[in-house]
Enzyme design. Structure first.
Site, PDB file in Angstrom:
ATOM      1  N   HIS A   1      41.740  37.530  51.133  1.00 28.17           N
ATOM      2  CA  HIS A   1      42.079  36.490  50.159  1.00 28.17           C
ATOM      3  C   HIS A   1      41.122  35.299  50.271  1.00 28.17           C
ATOM      4  O   HIS A   1      40.709  34.736  49.259  1.00 28.17           O
ATOM      5  CB  HIS A   1      43.516  36.035  50.341  1.00 28.17           C
ATOM      6  CG  HIS A   1      44.516  37.133  50.151  1.00 28.17           C
ATOM      7  ND1 HIS A   1      45.850  36.994  50.484  1.00 28.17           N
ATOM      8  CD2 HIS A   1      44.376  38.391  49.657  1.00 28.17           C
ATOM      9  CE1 HIS A   1      46.488  38.126  50.213  1.00 28.17           C
ATOM     10  NE2 HIS A   1      45.611  38.987  49.723  1.00 28.17           N
TER      11      HIS A   1
ATOM     12  N   HIS B   1      46.318  41.174  41.340  1.00 27.33           N
ATOM     13  CA  HIS B   1      46.119  40.998  42.787  1.00 27.33           C
ATOM     14  C   HIS B   1      45.167  42.053  43.342  1.00 27.33           C
ATOM     15  O   HIS B   1      44.432  41.782  44.299  1.00 27.33           O
ATOM     16  CB  HIS B   1      47.435  41.041  43.566  1.00 27.33           C
ATOM     17  CG  HIS B   1      47.236  40.718  45.013  1.00 27.33           C
ATOM     18  ND1 HIS B   1      47.059  39.427  45.474  1.00 27.33           N
ATOM     19  CD2 HIS B   1      47.122  41.519  46.103  1.00 27.33           C
ATOM     20  CE1 HIS B   1      46.846  39.451  46.781  1.00 27.33           C
ATOM     21  NE2 HIS B   1      46.895  40.716  47.190  1.00 27.33           N
TER      22      HIS B   1
ATOM     23  N   ASP C   1      41.971  41.243  45.606  1.00 32.87           N
ATOM     24  CA  ASP C   1      41.634  41.935  46.856  1.00 32.87           C
ATOM     25  C   ASP C   1      40.238  42.542  46.787  1.00 32.87           C
ATOM     26  O   ASP C   1      39.459  42.451  47.747  1.00 32.87           O
ATOM     27  CB  ASP C   1      42.646  43.044  47.139  1.00 32.87           C
ATOM     28  CG  ASP C   1      43.879  42.548  47.871  1.00 32.87           C
ATOM     29  OD1 ASP C   1      43.897  41.394  48.323  1.00 32.87           O
ATOM     30  OD2 ASP C   1      44.842  43.338  47.986  1.00 32.87           O
TER      31      ASP C   1
ATOM     32  N   HIS D   1      41.764  48.600  50.373  1.00 30.22           N
ATOM     33  CA  HIS D   1      40.748  48.021  51.261  1.00 30.22           C
ATOM     34  C   HIS D   1      39.806  49.080  51.842  1.00 30.22           C
ATOM     35  O   HIS D   1      38.602  48.880  51.913  1.00 30.22           O
ATOM     36  CB  HIS D   1      41.426  47.270  52.406  1.00 30.22           C
ATOM     37  CG  HIS D   1      42.378  46.201  51.958  1.00 30.22           C
ATOM     38  ND1 HIS D   1      42.006  45.177  51.118  1.00 30.22           N
ATOM     39  CD2 HIS D   1      43.695  46.002  52.234  1.00 30.22           C
ATOM     40  CE1 HIS D   1      43.043  44.387  50.897  1.00 30.22           C
ATOM     41  NE2 HIS D   1      44.087  44.874  51.558  1.00 30.22           N
TER      42      HIS D   1
END
Length: 303
Positions: free
Chosen positions: A78, A237, A241, A264
């Site tokens: 973030h 979001h 990310d 991720h």
């Protein structure tokens, strides 16, 4: 000339670690040109320094984590997203815990922190990584790719099979030549499910997770009393990310990123695949070369 940027002054904040549940002191400091984003665990003796680099990300379970041997700093995505969105090239990040504080679960608190410090241009050209050919990674029905584009845009599709998420937008695209990161992306919060939180806490994770720093759902609905910040908050979001995950490259990208159900781990694999193919990318600066007409750098990196 499009110049590198850093902070005008030192700025500090205190928050809670999402996984440890402990208080975390975070300090952002100006850095010289060509320093990059450099993290330091100042609670250790001697302090352990970890530059943000794609090859330093070796743990992507629930977060993007840098490590130097056994020492780690997790949940950097973030903050990295805010650096990317505000065009910060150089900054020292000091933290006294193994993770960055979660704040409200979005990038908005970090945007506020950076803007409170102020942003200054530096006497050195901003160095971009220009993607020259499409690079794609897959994991079953999940995929992520970078393709040539004279600018920076991101598109993302999600599919969680959950009533609360299925009733919102499942796809979004953000072109940072046309929208402002702080307003269009940064306020989207991380999200999770009650049953997952209980499992994570049983293994020592998510100790600091609350309705104040995440969107939490049971089997049917969003539990946060205030509801969502928009019908695209879940998918937005994932864009937030991705911007953080991609910025561990150490330089802004000239590319169009697109993904389906990526996370991720896949985002980091994508960066490593790009770096592994020398023909897929090149350095780009705009010292005398004119910026492409369809990408307003002055808008994106306006101070």
């Amino acid at each position: 000339m499009l110049k590198q940027r850093t902070l005008k002054k030192v700025v500090r904040t205190v928050g809670i670690g999402l996984h440890s549940g402990r208080k975390v002191n975070l300090t952002l400091r100006p850095a010289d040109p060509d320093t990059g984003i450099v993290y330091t665990r100042v609670d250790l003796n001697p302090p352990v320094v970890m530059p943000a680099e794609a090859t330093r990300v070796n743990d992507t379970r629930m977060a993007t984590t840098l490590n130097e041997g056994p020492v780690k700093i997790s949940t950097i995505e973030h903050l990295m997203s805010a650096f990317n969105g505000l065009g910060i090239d150089n900054c020292y990040v000091d933290v006294d815990a193994p993770e960055i504080p979660i704040m409200d679960g979005s990038g908005a608190s970090f945007v506020f922190l950076i803007q409170a410090a102020g942003i200054v241009e530096q006497p050195a050209p901003k160095r971009f990584v220009r993607v020259k050919k499409t690079v794609r990674v897959t994991d079953g029905d999940k995929w992520a790719q970078l393709e040539p584009h004279e600018g920076f845009s991101l598109a993302f599709s999600i599919n969680f099979g959950h009533p609360a998420i299925d009733s919102t937008l499942q796809f979004t695209e953000v072109d940072l030549a046309k929208v402002d990161y702080a307003h269009a992306v940064s306020r989207a919060r991380t999200f999770g499910f009650v049953q997952d939180v209980e499992m994570l806490r049983s293994i020592g994770l998510a100790q600091g997770g609350t309705l104040e720093n995440a969107v939490v759902m049971d089997e049917y609905r969003v539990l946060n009393p205030e509801g969502l910040r928009g019908q695209d908050e879940f998918v937005k979001h994932k864009i937030l990310d991705a911007m953080g995950d991609l910025y561990v490259l150490g330089h802004p990208l000239l590319t169009r990123y697109s993904a389906n159900k990526s996370g991720h781990g896949l985002n980091n694999q994508l960066l490593r695949a790009l770096l592994a193919d020398d023909s897929a990318w090149e350095w780009a600066t705009f010292e005398s070369e004119k910026a492409p007409r369809d990408f307003s750098f002055e808008r994106v990196f306006a101070i």
